[in-house]
Design a protein around this motif. Structure first.
Motif, mmCIF file in Angstrom:
data_model
loop_
_atom_site.group_PDB
_atom_site.id
_atom_site.type_symbol
_atom_site.label_atom_id
_atom_site.label_comp_id
_atom_site.label_asym_id
_atom_site.label_seq_id
_atom_site.Cartn_x
_atom_site.Cartn_y
_atom_site.Cartn_z
ATOM 1 N N THR A 123 13.017 46.853 17.568
ATOM 2 C CA THR A 123 14.298 47.325 17.060
ATOM 3 C C THR A 123 14.738 48.517 17.902
ATOM 4 O O THR A 123 14.042 48.928 18.831
ATOM 5 C CB THR A 123 14.181 47.710 15.563
ATOM 6 O OG1 THR A 123 15.494 47.952 15.033
ATOM 7 C CG2 THR A 123 13.326 48.944 15.358
ATOM 8 N N SER A 124 15.882 49.075 17.584
ATOM 9 C CA SER A 124 16.349 50.245 18.317
ATOM 10 C C SER A 124 15.546 51.473 17.883
ATOM 11 O O SER A 124 15.033 51.545 16.760
ATOM 12 C CB SER A 124 17.834 50.485 18.059
ATOM 13 O OG SER A 124 18.043 50.836 16.697
ATOM 14 N N ASN B 236 17.017 52.947 14.774
ATOM 15 C CA ASN B 236 16.556 52.363 13.517
ATOM 16 C C ASN B 236 15.170 52.862 13.148
ATOM 17 O O ASN B 236 14.898 53.205 11.993
ATOM 18 C CB ASN B 236 16.535 50.834 13.614
ATOM 19 C CG ASN B 236 17.901 50.201 13.453
ATOM 20 O OD1 ASN B 236 18.835 50.835 12.965
ATOM 21 N ND2 ASN B 236 18.024 48.959 13.869
ATOM 22 N N ASP C 46 20.141 44.070 15.626
ATOM 23 C CA ASP C 46 19.323 45.086 14.973
ATOM 24 C C ASP C 46 17.834 44.870 15.158
ATOM 25 O O ASP C 46 17.068 45.830 15.308
ATOM 26 C CB ASP C 46 19.652 45.124 13.477
ATOM 27 C CG ASP C 46 21.083 45.507 13.213
ATOM 28 O OD1 ASP C 46 21.439 46.669 13.467
ATOM 29 O OD2 ASP C 46 21.870 44.638 12.782
ATOM 30 N N ILE D 189 22.613 42.903 8.768
ATOM 31 C CA ILE D 189 21.886 43.073 10.025
ATOM 32 C C ILE D 189 21.999 41.805 10.868
ATOM 33 O O ILE D 189 22.125 40.699 10.339
ATOM 34 C CB ILE D 189 20.399 43.409 9.804
ATOM 35 C CG1 ILE D 189 19.688 42.290 9.015
ATOM 36 C CG2 ILE D 189 20.234 44.749 9.113
ATOM 37 C CD1 ILE D 189 18.178 42.470 8.939
ATOM 38 N N ASP E 203 22.478 45.408 3.050
ATOM 39 C CA ASP E 203 22.692 45.909 4.397
ATOM 40 C C ASP E 203 22.830 44.721 5.333
ATOM 41 O O ASP E 203 21.953 43.850 5.387
ATOM 42 C CB ASP E 203 21.507 46.772 4.842
ATOM 43 C CG ASP E 203 21.442 48.088 4.094
ATOM 44 O OD1 ASP E 203 22.476 48.757 3.992
ATOM 45 O OD2 ASP E 203 20.339 48.439 3.615
ATOM 46 N N LEU F 119 14.996 50.678 6.302
ATOM 47 C CA LEU F 119 15.547 49.401 6.744
ATOM 48 C C LEU F 119 14.494 48.614 7.512
ATOM 49 O O LEU F 119 14.327 47.404 7.299
ATOM 50 C CB LEU F 119 16.771 49.631 7.624
ATOM 51 C CG LEU F 119 17.452 48.381 8.182
ATOM 52 C CD1 LEU F 119 18.185 47.623 7.076
ATOM 53 C CD2 LEU F 119 18.433 48.747 9.306
ATOM 54 N N VAL F 120 13.778 49.290 8.412
ATOM 55 C CA VAL F 120 12.730 48.630 9.201
ATOM 56 C C VAL F 120 11.628 48.100 8.287
ATOM 57 O O VAL F 120 11.161 46.970 8.446
ATOM 58 C CB VAL F 120 12.155 49.598 10.252
ATOM 59 C CG1 VAL F 120 11.013 48.927 11.021
ATOM 60 C CG2 VAL F 120 13.240 50.058 11.220
ATOM 61 N N LYS G 175 16.375 55.014 10.307
ATOM 62 C CA LYS G 175 16.512 54.014 9.246
ATOM 63 C C LYS G 175 15.156 53.353 8.982
ATOM 64 O O LYS G 175 15.003 52.134 8.995
ATOM 65 C CB LYS G 175 17.550 52.959 9.641
ATOM 66 C CG LYS G 175 18.955 53.516 9.820
ATOM 67 C CD LYS G 175 19.952 52.416 10.174
ATOM 68 C CE LYS G 175 21.359 52.969 10.341
ATOM 69 N NZ LYS G 175 22.323 51.885 10.688
ATOM 70 N N GLN G 176 14.171 54.186 8.711
ATOM 71 C CA GLN G 176 12.818 53.673 8.532
ATOM 72 C C GLN G 176 12.715 52.725 7.340
ATOM 73 O O GLN G 176 11.973 51.741 7.379
ATOM 74 C CB GLN G 176 11.837 54.827 8.386
ATOM 75 C CG GLN G 176 11.712 55.665 9.648
ATOM 76 C CD GLN G 176 10.700 56.780 9.526
ATOM 77 O OE1 GLN G 176 10.026 56.928 8.508
ATOM 78 N NE2 GLN G 176 10.580 57.591 10.571
#
Length: 344
Positions: free
Chosen positions: A231-232, A235, A86, A36, A34, A242-243, A239-240
């Motif tokens: 983060t946003s 996200n 990100d 970022i 991914d 990803l975090v 997109k947990q």
């Protein structure tokens, strides 16, 4: 903002002592990474992000990182909200809180923090002001104090000094100069009287003839959560995973930074490799041999596994409200998502 291309050094395969953030795991190389963007400032406080990239910790989590350089914290928050960046790791600003109130940004972790047993941020003054009698922070009444922007961490620290020393906040005269290099230049030339900054920068300035140290921020803001990870909201909500992967990789970078520069338990050979990696992004206008001691000096501790000091963050939020810099209705629930890391 300036995008910095991804750079790697050697084939480092050193084991990290960091415990993985709960729920995060190393991804199979077969899984596409991914991509970022990660916001950074040219400060030592961003070293764990650099270490995580250079040592392959982001890659282990299936992340391909590109760093985006900023000169102040508030523009980074705007870039997070817009989706241009990100993740960010910097001080809480009025802009960040206002964006959180609008539902577009979340603080998801802690980073740099003041600890009683570790050298922290320093209060420094110009030689001119010192010669005129500014010997302690109590003498800053009626004096000018450099900040990047209104609502920055520098603004917060200046007012905390005024509060504890017992004079009105308005009696410390704030001078917004937009960028850290501009604040440094103004302090050295005597155009402003005072500033507060991380010890590696403060120590470098006070080693010369133009700047004098007069105090420590930890005396005014105990256990201050100096920087946070954010983060946003998109996200954090959608997109947990990803975090979690980002925080897992960052936590390894944090552990390496603490071991090398704070606890000094890492070997000299491995520490030197980290210094070389950090130098690709910090003090790039200087040769490595000159930048090396500045990178090592005055290291502050980062919270293990990005633990988050919510009490400190709440104190900062209340200060922003008291100054009318953020909407009165913004709450901790709007600002912080405590589901990703341990809080205290």
């Amino acid at each position: 903002m300036l995008k910095l291309t991804r750079r790697k050094f050697g084939t480092v395969a050193l084991a990290s002592t960091a415990a993985a953030v709960v729920g995060a795991m190393t991804l199979s190389p077969a899984v596409a990474a991914d991509k970022i963007n990660v916001g950074i400032l040219s400060l030592a406080s961003h070293s764990p992000s650099i270490i995580a990239e250079e040592r392959g910790y982001y890659a282990e989590q299936g992340l391909e990182v590109e760093f985006v350089s900023f000169q102040a914290a508030q523009p980074m928050a705007v870039a997070i909200a817009s989706g241009d960046v990100d993740f960010g790791l910097t001080a809480i600003s009025g802009g960040l809180i206002s964006l959180a109130d609008k539902g577009v940004i979340k603080v998801v972790g802690g980073a740099l923090q003041e600890y009683d047993d570790i050298e922290g941020q320093k209060v420094i003054v110009s030689k001119k002001a010192h010669d005129e009698g500014v010997k302690t922070p109590a003498d800053l009444k009626g004096r000018t104090f450099g900040i990047t922007t209104t609502g920055s961490s520098f603004h917060y620290m200046a007012h905390k000094i005024a509060d504890k020393e017992g004079f009105d906040r308005a009696e410390i005269k704030l001078k917004p100069l937009q960028k850290v290099p501009a604040v440094i230049a103004a302090l050295k030339s005597g155009q402003i009287d005072a500033w507060s900054i991380q010890p590696n920068i403060a120590d470098n300035l006070t080693s010369g003839p133009d700047v004098v140290e007069i105090g420590s921020i930890s005396d005014y803001i105990p256990n201050y959560q100096v920087t946070t990870v954010f983060t946003s909201t998109a996200n954090a909500t959608d997109k947990q995973d990803l975090v979690k992967r980002f925080l897992a990789a960052l936590s390894k970078g944090i552990a390496d930074y603490n071991a090398a520069f704070v606890d000094k338990t890492m070997s000299e050979e491995d520490t030197a490799e980290l210094v070389k990696a950090i130098h690709k992004y910090l003090y790039t206008d200087q040769p490595l041999e000159k930048a090396d001691p500045q990178i090592r000096a005055g290291a502050m501790r980062f919270n293990e596994n990005a633990r988050m000091n919510v009490a400190s963050i709440e104190d900062q939020l209340e200060w922003f409200k008291s100054e009318g810099l953020v909407p009165e209705g913004v709450t901790m629930d709007k600002l912080v998502d405590t589901s990703f890391v341990e809080t205290f």
